[in-house]
Design an enzyme around this catalytic site. Structure first.
Site, PDB file in Angstrom:
ATOM      1  N   ARG A   1       0.790  -1.230   0.000  1.00 54.20           N
ATOM      2  CA  ARG A   1       0.000   0.000   0.000  1.00 54.20           C
ATOM      3  C   ARG A   1       0.824   1.284   0.000  1.00 54.20           C
ATOM      4  NH1 ARG A   1      -5.523  -0.818   1.212  1.00 54.20           N
ATOM      5  NH2 ARG A   1      -6.030  -2.660  -0.029  1.00 54.20           N
ATOM      6  N   GLU A   2       2.129   1.193   0.204  1.00 52.98           N
ATOM      7  CA  GLU A   2       2.930   2.405   0.335  1.00 52.98           C
ATOM      8  C   GLU A   2       2.756   3.381  -0.833  1.00 52.98           C
ATOM      9  OE1 GLU A   2       4.933  -0.598   2.999  1.00 52.98           O
ATOM     10  OE2 GLU A   2       3.941  -0.581   1.048  1.00 52.98           O
ATOM     11  N   PRO A   3       2.825   2.927  -2.117  1.00 51.74           N
ATOM     12  CA  PRO A   3       2.658   3.893  -3.210  1.00 51.74           C
ATOM     13  C   PRO A   3       1.320   4.626  -3.184  1.00 51.74           C
ATOM     14  CG  PRO A   3       3.684   1.902  -4.028  1.00 51.74           C
ATOM     15  CD  PRO A   3       3.242   1.601  -2.622  1.00 51.74           C
TER      16      PRO A   3
END
Length: 257
Positions: free
Chosen positions: A144-146
């Site tokens: 989920r970071e991006p």
């Protein structure tokens, strides 16, 4: 370490790490990463297998969202405040975070992630830090970071590319989509998918099997495999020769001693 949301134990050659914050799906904090790094450096030399799991229905929902920005009741600095720090300090802090994951790839141990439910962001990267992944049918992975404007920075990018290839890794990260258990098995992210009631027994059977061969042989073999992608074929042959020579000498010394 229970106040940090972690449980550690060592039983002979097997060590266990349990993420223990089920009320927030085992969401992680930098304090947990520091404790993980400390546990890794303090492992007794007889430990050969490390099992990482999560308490409750989820492996880990990733970084605790309260730590991304703004005030929180956890007593820890929000992640985005790192952007105001000098570059060298940011690098040092992130290197400390990464140390909580990278020890799981050391050649002298084989690490197993027992994954059920959510493995998101830092949870996905923790599973990727392990050598093997045993998952239940409800396991779901997502980077989920991006989608938050960030990058995966806990060591997950290299093993992800090694497991699924560049194009698939880019697609998984850039879309932040869910990878369900069946697809994870198909892509090579999961070694095996088992019913939830069989997860513990399967991990134990796998651990027992990994403890069968001599420790030195496993250590050298893992080191060979970890470095294979970065070596030419000739360099890999050389590394195999060198590793085998060390093993032959160790075995002979053991027989003579």
């Amino acid at each position: 370490m229970t106040d940090l949301g972690l449980r550690f134990s060592v039983d002979g050659p097997v060590a266990r790490v349990v993420l223990d914050r089920p009320e927030v799906r085992n969401a992680q904090t930098p304090a947990m990463w520091s404790a993980l790094a400390d546990f890794g450096t303090s492992l007794p030399p007889e430990v050969r297998v490390v099992v990482v799991s999560g308490e409750g229905p989820s492996f880990s929902a990733g970084l605790d969202r309260r730590l991304i920005m703004g005030e929180n009741d956890l007593g820890q600095e929000p992640l985005l405040t790192l952007g105001a720090k000098p570059t060298a300090e940011v690098y040092e802090l992130i290197a400390g975070f990464q140390a909580g994951f990278s020890w799981l790839r050391r050649p002298e141990i084989i690490s197993i992630a027992a994954v059920q439910g959510h493995a998101v962001g830092a949870g996905f990267q923790l599973a990727l830090a392990c050598d093997l992944r045993v998952v239940t049918p409800d396991a779901r992975f997502s980077m989920r970071e991006p989608s938050l404007g960030l990058v995966p920075d806990l060591g997950g990018t290299q093993p992800l590319v090694q497991l699924v290839g560049y194009a698939r890794a880019l697609e998984i990260c850039a879309t932040s989509r869910w990878v369900e258990a069946a697809e994870a098995k198909e892509l090579g992210l999961a070694n095996i998918v088992v019913p939830a009631e069989e997860l513990e027994a399967t991990v134990k059977d796998l651990s027992d099997a990994l403890l069968g061969p001599l420790p030195g042989a496993i250590r050298e073999t893992k080191a060979l495999l970890l470095g294979a992608a970065d070596r030419s074929y000739e360099d890999q042959l050389k590394a195999e020769r060198e590793a085998q020579e060390r093993r032959l000498k160790e075995l002979l010394a053991a027989l003579q001693g």
